[in-house]
Motif scaffolding. Structure first.
Motif, PDB file in Angstrom:
ATOM      1  N   ARG A 274      44.744  46.753  31.453  1.00 15.30           N
ATOM      2  CA  ARG A 274      43.883  46.569  32.577  1.00 15.30           C
ATOM      3  C   ARG A 274      42.788  47.851  32.784  1.00 15.30           C
ATOM      4  NH1 ARG A 274      44.695  42.929  36.773  1.00 15.30           N
ATOM      5  NH2 ARG A 274      43.981  44.617  38.230  1.00 15.30           N
ATOM      6  N   LYS A 275      43.494  48.938  32.512  1.00 15.65           N
ATOM      7  CA  LYS A 275      42.455  50.032  32.739  1.00 15.65           C
ATOM      8  C   LYS A 275      41.487  50.143  31.527  1.00 15.65           C
ATOM      9  CE  LYS A 275      43.339  54.802  33.901  1.00 15.65           C
ATOM     10  NZ  LYS A 275      43.176  54.740  35.301  1.00 15.65           N
ATOM     11  N   ALA A 454      36.625  45.196  34.059  1.00 10.96           N
ATOM     12  CA  ALA A 454      35.970  46.425  33.326  1.00 10.96           C
ATOM     13  C   ALA A 454      36.692  47.405  33.026  1.00 10.96           C
ATOM     14  CB  ALA A 454      34.472  46.456  33.891  1.00 10.96           C
ATOM     15  N   PRO A 455      36.137  48.212  31.885  1.00  9.08           N
ATOM     16  CA  PRO A 455      37.369  49.450  31.811  1.00  9.08           C
ATOM     17  C   PRO A 455      36.773  50.545  32.937  1.00  9.08           C
ATOM     18  CG  PRO A 455      35.794  48.922  29.789  1.00  9.08           C
ATOM     19  CD  PRO A 455      35.518  47.877  30.672  1.00  9.08           C
ATOM     20  N   ALA A 456      37.897  51.009  33.455  1.00 11.33           N
ATOM     21  CA  ALA A 456      37.993  51.965  34.378  1.00 11.33           C
ATOM     22  C   ALA A 456      37.280  53.438  34.292  1.00 11.33           C
ATOM     23  CB  ALA A 456      39.323  52.344  34.963  1.00 11.33           C
ATOM     24  N   GLY A 607      49.064  49.388  37.805  1.00  9.52           N
ATOM     25  CA  GLY A 607      47.793  50.071  37.288  1.00  9.52           C
ATOM     26  C   GLY A 607      48.355  51.536  36.626  1.00  9.52           C
ATOM     27  N   LEU A 608      47.443  52.160  35.982  1.00 11.16           N
ATOM     28  CA  LEU A 608      47.915  53.338  35.317  1.00 11.16           C
ATOM     29  C   LEU A 608      47.076  54.251  35.976  1.00 11.16           C
ATOM     30  CD1 LEU A 608      49.778  53.964  32.915  1.00 11.16           C
ATOM     31  CD2 LEU A 608      47.700  54.013  31.320  1.00 11.16           C
ATOM     32  N   TYR A 617      41.208  47.893  43.939  1.00 18.33           N
ATOM     33  CA  TYR A 617      40.772  46.435  44.631  1.00 18.33           C
ATOM     34  C   TYR A 617      41.260  45.580  43.776  1.00 18.33           C
ATOM     35  CZ  TYR A 617      38.255  48.442  48.326  1.00 18.33           C
ATOM     36  OH  TYR A 617      37.633  49.027  49.480  1.00 18.33           O
ATOM     37  N   SER A 618      41.246  45.634  42.328  1.00 15.38           N
ATOM     38  CA  SER A 618      41.591  44.718  41.175  1.00 15.38           C
ATOM     39  C   SER A 618      43.180  44.311  41.378  1.00 15.38           C
ATOM     40  CB  SER A 618      41.017  44.916  39.604  1.00 15.38           C
ATOM     41  OG  SER A 618      41.565  44.150  38.934  1.00 15.38           O
ATOM     42  N   MET A 619      43.791  45.363  41.350  1.00 15.31           N
ATOM     43  CA  MET A 619      45.422  45.370  41.639  1.00 15.31           C
ATOM     44  C   MET A 619      45.649  44.398  42.858  1.00 15.31           C
ATOM     45  SD  MET A 619      46.357  49.262  40.782  1.00 15.31           S
ATOM     46  CE  MET A 619      48.192  48.931  41.295  1.00 15.31           C
ATOM     47  N   ILE A 620      45.241  44.691  44.054  1.00 12.83           N
ATOM     48  CA  ILE A 620      45.403  44.004  45.128  1.00 12.83           C
ATOM     49  C   ILE A 620      45.215  42.585  45.117  1.00 12.83           C
ATOM     50  CG2 ILE A 620      44.889  43.919  47.584  1.00 12.83           C
ATOM     51  CD1 ILE A 620      44.393  46.976  47.744  1.00 12.83           C
ATOM     52  N   ARG A 621      43.805  42.189  44.554  1.00 12.57           N
ATOM     53  CA  ARG A 621      43.407  40.817  44.705  1.00 12.57           C
ATOM     54  C   ARG A 621      43.942  40.080  43.390  1.00 12.57           C
ATOM     55  NH1 ARG A 621      37.330  43.021  45.887  1.00 12.57           N
ATOM     56  NH2 ARG A 621      37.650  43.598  47.937  1.00 12.57           N
TER      57      ARG A 621
END
Length: 687
Positions: A274-275, A454-456, A607-608, A617-621
């Motif tokens: 994800r990251k 997208a990449p963090a 998430g890392l 926000y991406s994790m929560i959603r």
């Protein structure tokens, strides 16, 4: 190291090449010849005089200087060959097909190390051992089939397993997916998947290089390198999808915290992908389907039109897209009726657009034109067209071919009749197209792509986090184990994470005075036992000092009790944040619904650390229970911004406190205004 001699050798020697194409030594020579290798090809075989039309050297000492050597001999002979070829024949790249090394025995590992030492000493590249080889436009140094169609703009594929690479290629070829290169790294003694990505990143040319990378990973030896170069390539315009096999080894480990029970090495992989912005896949079919999607124009929205001549597949595709959060919007109005007038009676244009089994190639073209030019709320077009064997489909697929070239919106061809209309599908693929023969697999792959962020950004969010004080507290902790509630409170305060007012004491009168000050009702919790609820160590809704005194006396009699914590009782939606340290990866941060549902539902997102606000926000959603957090059936939602802020602040705390091995904040209580930590525990392990 990856050098020119590996990628573009002017000369190649196959040690163990033979005439028997049913064995690796013969198959490598066959593939090199059939692949049109234009350099000098040499063979070493003490038992043959000529191999597949090429004069043979009986001894490696007889060959002239050569740039690349492919070894297809028993493992025990390989170290000596590598030493000879590197020292006397100027070989600076090796592909070792042979097995029987570190993947099998300690003795094999010693042979492998000798080879690596020699390569490092002479500055030579090493692919393998225990691999199928390397396939590029320059040379087909593999012993397997299929050999996919190669194209400068095709896919770069890197695999940690040779056999799996072959099966993935099988899956890709029948879809029409074309390749630029295939890397089988085998044991990856010198060059691993991360190293290939690094080379592709550092030498990336947007005008000539492939912008699609597919990975099959069995071991992530350097997560930081994988993260850095994958994210860098994606920021440069590439798209990457990967399978990570064998991620659940430690998933069943018994743990003393909610986080430990949920988190596993798979959580770390999920968080890393994800990251980086890598699309995670779970099967060969899914990986090659995602690869095919990547070759089409990028999606700009989530609205799909389905053009079909068979109702059932259209319905299944609609269901699968909707399940993944994508839309098949209804089509109606005058323009829809206009399209319907151009189709046979009984056709439907509501979306799916069903042109009926009797629909003509011309009608298929008209339906696609309306989706492209007239129906403005459509972002992509899916075309399902097969045959029951009554007609040939050459003309239909020719229309589809022309429309794909004309349309600016992506067109996804779903041609299911691979057997009955095999020749027609094959001709369609030869024109450079891909085919998604199963509509549900396509929808699943699309869902994975759309859900991948997208990449963090690499920056760390430091605002409001007192890093020096965090290090001071951690440095002052002696020994390993769960730290006291007071220290937990201090660490969370340093990170700016609010906690409910609380006091820990073994003195009943002190706790009663505190409760009188903050106001009833309060909560009492035993201090000492790890799982308070399991031993009756939690009492809620205490409304008087007499009730508090009784609960204090009861809890102090619980085994291992050292004190009692009293907290102001508050209400709200229960949330959870946890973290677990994974070796080599760092801290995996988890979030989800809290309370007892953490382990029951396991609806958590990972998430890392460190995390950005977009990642939080991406994790929560991405939670299945996100609708609960947003507010449903008249209930007010939580303060999502504050929840994301706490996740980010916690991840920053962890970045500077690697001694924290496991951590739970469960629950946090959230309402529309605030999010407050109610209970937390931190496990410290110092080396």
């Amino acid at each position: 190291m990856i050098n020119r001699q590996l990628l573009r050798p002017e000369s190649i020697v196959v040690i163990g090449g033979s005439n028997n194409v049913h064995k690796p030594g013969g198959a490598v020579v066959r593939n090199l010849i059939q692949g049109g290798y234009k350099g000098t090809l040499r063979i070493v075989n003490p038992k043959e005089d000529e191999v597949q039309g090429i004069k043979v050297f009986h001894d490696a000492k007889e060959i002239p200087p050569t740039e690349l050597a492919i070894l297809v001999v028993a493992a025990k002979y390989c170290p000596d060959y590598v030493e000879l070829l590197a020292s006397e024949k100027e070989v600076r790249a090796f592909i070792i097909i042979s097995a029987g090394f570190g993947e099998e025995t300690k003795a094999g590992a010693a042979l492998e190390q000798r080879i690596l030492d020699t390569c490092e000493r002479y500055g030579a590249s090493l692919i393998g051992p225990n691999c199928i080889g390397l396939l590029t436009e320059w040379h087909h140094s593999v012993f397997t089939k299929p050999i996919p169609q190669l194209n400068p703009k095709g896919v770069d594929f890197i695999s940690g397993s040779g056999a799996t690479a072959v099966f993935i290629l099988e899956s890709a070829v029948i879809k029409g997916l074309q390749f630029r290169s295939v890397w089988s790294i085998g044991n990856g003694k010198q060059i691993g998947i991360e190293d290939v990505l690094q080379y592709m990143d550092e030498h990336f040319n947007p005008d000539t290089d492939s912008k699609v990378k597919l990975l099959y990973i069995e071991n992530i030896s350097n997560p930081d390198k994988l993260l850095f170069h994958a994210a860098s390539l994606i920021r440069k315009g590439c798209r990457i999808a990967a399978i990570k096999a064998g991620s659940s080894e430690s998933g069943s480990r018994a743990a003393s915290s909610h986080t430990g029970a949920i988190a596993s090495s798979d959580s770390a992989v999920e968080a890393l992908f994800r990251k980086a912005g890598i699309v995670r896949c779970f099967s060969r079919e899914e990986l090659t389907t995602v690869g095919c999607i990547f070759t089409l124009p990028p999606l700009t929205g989530k609205n799909f039109a389905i053009v079909t001549h068979a109702g059932g597949p259209g319905v299944m595709l609609t269901d699968a897209l909707s399940k993944g959060g994508l839309q098949v919007p209804p089509i109606s109005g005058p323009k829809a009726e206009e399209l319907k007038s151009k189709l046979f009676a009984g056709a439907s244009v509501a979306n799916p657009i069903d042109i009926l089994a009797t629909g003509t190639p011309e009608q298929l073209g008209v339906a696609i034109d309306y989706c492209e030019n007239v129906f403005t709320d459509i972002d992509a077009i899916m075309v399902i067209f097969g045959t029951p064997g009554l007609v040939q489909l050459y003309e239909t697929y020719d229309v589809l071919h022309k429309k794909i070239l004309e349309c600016k919106k992506p067109v996804f061809p779903i041609l299911p009749s691979l057997h009955t209309a095999g020749p027609e599908v094959e001709e369609f693929l030869k024109k450079g197209h891909v085919n998604f023969s199963d509509e549900v697999t396509l929808a699943t792959a699309l869902t994975q792509i759309m859900r991948t962020p997208a990449p963090a950004p690499p920056e760390i969010e430091l605002f409001g986090v007192d890093v020096p004080r965090i290090r001071e507290i951690i440095s002052g902790i002696k020994g390993n184990g769960y730290i006291s509630p007071e220290l937990v409170h201090d660490l969370l305060s340093c990170a700016g994470i609010p906690m409910v007012p609380e006091l820990v004491s073994a003195d009943k009168s002190v706790l009663i005075d505190f409760a009188e000050k903050v106001g009833y009702p309060v909560v009492a919790k035993v201090v000492g036992p790890v799982h308070k609820s399991d031993v009756g160590g939690v009492a809620l809704n205490i409304r008087s000092k007499e009730h508090l005194a009784l609960e204090f006396d009861r809890m102090m009699k619980i085994k291992d009790a050292t004190a009692v914590m009293v907290q102001k009782m508050i209400s709200g939606t229960e949330l959870f944040i946890g973290a677990k340290y994974e070796p080599r990866f760092g801290h995996v941060v988890l979030c989800g619904l809290g309370g007892i549902f953490v382990e029951v539902l396991k609806d958590v997102s990972s998430g890392l650390a460190p995390l950005s606000y977009d990642e939080a926000y991406s994790m929560i959603r991405s939670l299945r229970g996100y609708k609960i957090l947003k507010g449903t059936r008249g209930q007010v939602g939580i303060n999502e911004k504050r929840y994301a802020e706490i996740i980010v602040r916690l991840s920053t705390l962890l970045r500077f406190a690697t001694e924290i091995k496991e951590m739970d904040i469960n629950p946090l209580l959230a309402d529309k205004d605030n999010v407050v930590a109610v209970d937390a525990r931190i496990l410290i392990e110092k080396s």
